[in-house]
Scaffold this motif. Structure first.
Motif: not given
Length: 167
Positions: A6-9, A11-18
């Motif tokens: 999902t788009e939320a997942d 976005a969550f993974i991108k936030a973790l990478a940041e």
């Protein structure tokens, strides 16, 4: 578990990478439970290239010993003996990629990952180095047989310290 992306997942993974990048971390692992049979396991890590330790250039001034080499072959023999006595110079040495605490088994009272005489395959976990509350599995860089284990369980280890010899 379902394999929904999902788009939320994302976005969550991108936030973790940041978060990983911004806090100079090497790895983050998170498990999100959405329901009884629905969860998301995410492990974000980055490959860290380690530069040679700063003390290495300090060894260069010790080179004047070969200048006195005209005395004969005696100057070459001790250097070879020193290389053989130093496990870090062994071609099969597995060295620590970080400073931390050694754990020889995955959990207390469990058998050790490896012992002397075990055959290991490339990528097989040899031990764990805990650094900043993160458990880092140290994989075998090549297939071979464990000839020596140079560290003890729960011992502190420095970057570049030899951990074991695999031949």
């Amino acid at each position: 578990m379902t394999n929904k992306t999902t788009e939320a997942d994302v976005a969550f993974i991108k936030a973790l990478a940041e978060l990983l990048r911004d806090n100079e971390l090497t790895e983050i692992e998170v498990k999100r439970d959405y329901g009884e049979d629905d969860s998301l396991n995410v492990r974000v890590s980055k490959k860290v290239e380690y530069a040679a330790p700063a003390p290495m250039p300090a060894l260069a001034p010790a080179a004047p010993a070969p200048v006195s080499a005209p005395t004969g072959d005696h100057g070459a023999a001790p250097a070879t003996a020193d290389a053989m006595d130093d496990p870090a110079q062994h071609p099969g040495a597995v060295t620590s990629p970080m400073v931390g605490t050694i754990y020889m088994q995955p959990e207390p009272n469990a058998p050790a990952f490896v012992k002397v005489g075990d055959s290991v395959s490339e990528g097989q976990t040899l031990l764990i180095v805990e650094a900043m509350k993160t458990m880092n599995q140290i994989p075998a860089p090549r297939a071979g047989v464990v000839k020596r284990i140079l560290v003890e369980d729960k011992a502190a280890v420095e970057y570049g310290a030899p951990l074991m010899i695999i031949e």
